[in-house]
Scaffold this active site. Structure first.
Site, PDB file in Angstrom:
ATOM      1  CG  LEU A 236      -9.620  -2.661  14.717  1.00 12.72           C
ATOM      2  CD1 LEU A 236     -11.053  -2.407  14.262  1.00 12.72           C
ATOM      3  CD2 LEU A 236      -9.461  -2.307  16.189  1.00 12.72           C
ATOM      4  CG  HIS A 237      -8.785  -3.394   8.239  1.00 14.07           C
ATOM      5  ND1 HIS A 237      -9.484  -4.535   8.573  1.00 14.07           N
ATOM      6  CD2 HIS A 237      -9.202  -3.058   6.978  1.00 14.07           C
ATOM      7  CE1 HIS A 237     -10.274  -4.884   7.566  1.00 14.07           C
ATOM      8  NE2 HIS A 237     -10.128  -4.009   6.592  1.00 14.07           N
ATOM      9  CG  PHE A 238     -10.171   2.568  10.882  1.00 12.12           C
ATOM     10  CD1 PHE A 238     -11.450   3.100  11.031  1.00 12.12           C
ATOM     11  CD2 PHE A 238      -9.543   2.053  12.008  1.00 12.12           C
ATOM     12  CE1 PHE A 238     -12.088   3.099  12.267  1.00 12.12           C
ATOM     13  CE2 PHE A 238     -10.164   2.040  13.251  1.00 12.12           C
ATOM     14  CZ  PHE A 238     -11.448   2.561  13.375  1.00 12.12           C
TER      15      PHE A 238
END
Length: 432
Positions: A236-238
């Site tokens: 999970l990453h932005f």
């Protein structure tokens, strides 16, 4: 199953081929990574943000000085540039605004293409379990991490230049992207040690909104790509970076559909090559995060790839379901577009065209950008079906006035079980 050929973007200097050296050395690498072999007693800067009780309006806070978080990101990013941690100098890349109504931005970034490693990446669904054996952000070097980003315990902004890393609490980390698209390109990795797959939930999205609001800079946007919509790392990453001109998507007109009791206005994007929804406002950041997250979760659960742009300091969210990889796998994308090797993820869809060939850069035009992005968009019919599912999910959680046709379409879609709109469908994506 559908498949296309592609390689992952290298976001860390420690990203290795699957099954390669990074995996074999995981027991004690000696390279100052974030895994248990190196993390004990490590310290990193900590930025503790103040939880805002409401969304700040556009006319509020105009006299405020440059936000500390904004200067922190830029200062730490420039430090890593001075230390030579990036794979190329993105500030040397040619960039221009393409003449036309929307002002698409073209960048020639040959280094991002030529220095990619020929690794294999495979995904057959929008949702996939986390795989420890593949590259993930616990394997990056501590020197690539800029700071921890956490809510303040006492409600006030704090900065600690040397704070312990609480592994059990699994902090949110901000790290550089070593293959930057623009100045200040960073990664926000929520709850890094929980090893969450690339799947948005309400908590993780609220963290991203807080970062956008805290930076307080309209030229700092955050983006998200789901698996199947050109995310290449299932952790999970932005992403986020600075671009000192408006994105074309921010200039597009919208048509209001409804407004929630929490003050979130939901509109449809108009006169833009990619169909999408726009969420704005909200009485609090929590209201905005809750409403938009319902839409994200609906798309994820129904195996629909999508991209997200967080704009206007967290006040405006663009949600863009897409099908480019599906079309590519079915042989429905022209050879001319495929030859550009442009993978239309959130930044490209928003109007920042990262081009890998000098020929494409020299010939860049609004018509060419429009033609590429039109292939990304869902058809009108499919977009209406997806909207029906989204509004059904939102209305189930929030008291909103949805136009009757949306709920009618939602019931129709649910009863017919459209194969492209149900989780676990045979029409899944496999990216190699």
């Amino acid at each position: 199953m559908l498949s296309i050929k592609r390689v992952p973007t290298v976001v860390s200097n420690y990203q290795k081929e699957e099954g390669g050296e990074a995996t074999r050395r995981a027991g004690g690498c000696g390279r100052n990574c974030l895994k248990s072999c190196c993390i004990q007693d490590a310290k990193l800067p900590l930025y503790a943000f103040k939880k805002a009780n409401k969304v700040v309006g556009k006319d509020e806070g105009k006299e405020a000085p440059v936000a500390f978080l904004d200067s922190l990101i830029l200062g730490e990013w420039e430090d890593r540039m001075q230390r030579g941690l990036f794979r190329y100098d993105v500030t040397a890349c040619e960039t221009k605004v393409i003449p036309g109504e929307y002002g698409f931005i073209a960048q020639l970034n040959e280094g991002r293409h030529l220095k990619k490693r020929p690794t294999e990446f495979r995904v057959d669904k929008v949702l996939q379990p986390f795989d420890e054996n593949k590259f993930n952000f616990t394997k990056v070097g501590q020197e690539e991490v800029l700071f921890q980003f956490e809510a303040s315990d006492d409600g006030e902004i704090q900065f600690l230049p040397n704070a312990p890393i609480d592994v059990e609490d699994s902090p949110n980390l901000v790290a550089i992207n070593v293959s930057p698209i623009e100045y200040g390109h960073v990664l926000l990795i929520p709850h890094i040690f929980e090893c969450l797959p690339q799947r948005i939930d309400r908590d993780s999205f609220l963290i991203a909104l807080h970062m956008a609001a805290e930076a307080g800079n309209p030229y700092f946007r955050l983006g998200y790509n789901s698996l199947g919509a050109f995310a290449t790392i299932n952790h999970l990453h932005f992403q986020a970076y600075y671009l000192a001109v408006p994105f074309p998507i921010e200039k597009a007109p919208t048509k209001k559909i409804t407004k929630s009791n929490g003050g979130v206005k939901i509109s449809e994007l108009l006169k833009y090559p990619v169909r999408g929804l726009v969420f704005e406002g909200g009485d609090t950041l929590e209201d905005l995060a809750d409403t938009v997250s319902d839409a994200f979760i609906c798309l994820q659960d129904n195996n629909i790839p999508y991209n997200v742009l967080i704009s206007d300091c967290g006040r405006q969210i663009f949600l863009l379901p897409q099908c480019y990889a599906e079309k590519q796998a079915l042989g429905e994308v022209s050879a001319e577009l495929l030859d550009t090797q442009v993978n239309p993820a959130v930044w490209e869809i928003s109007g920042h065209m990262v081009l890998k060939r000098k020929k494409d850069y020299d010939e860049a035009s609004e018509a060419n950008a429009w033609r590429l992005l039109a292939e990304v968009s869902l058809s009108e019919e499919r977009f209406r079906e997806v909207n029906a599912l989204i509004f059904s999910a939102i209305s189930a959680s929030h008291k909103v006035d949805i136009e009757p046709q949306f709920l009618h379409e939602a019931n129709a879609v649910s009863s017919t079980s459209h194969p492209a709109l149900v989780a676990g469908s045979q029409e899944c994506l496999v990216l190699q």
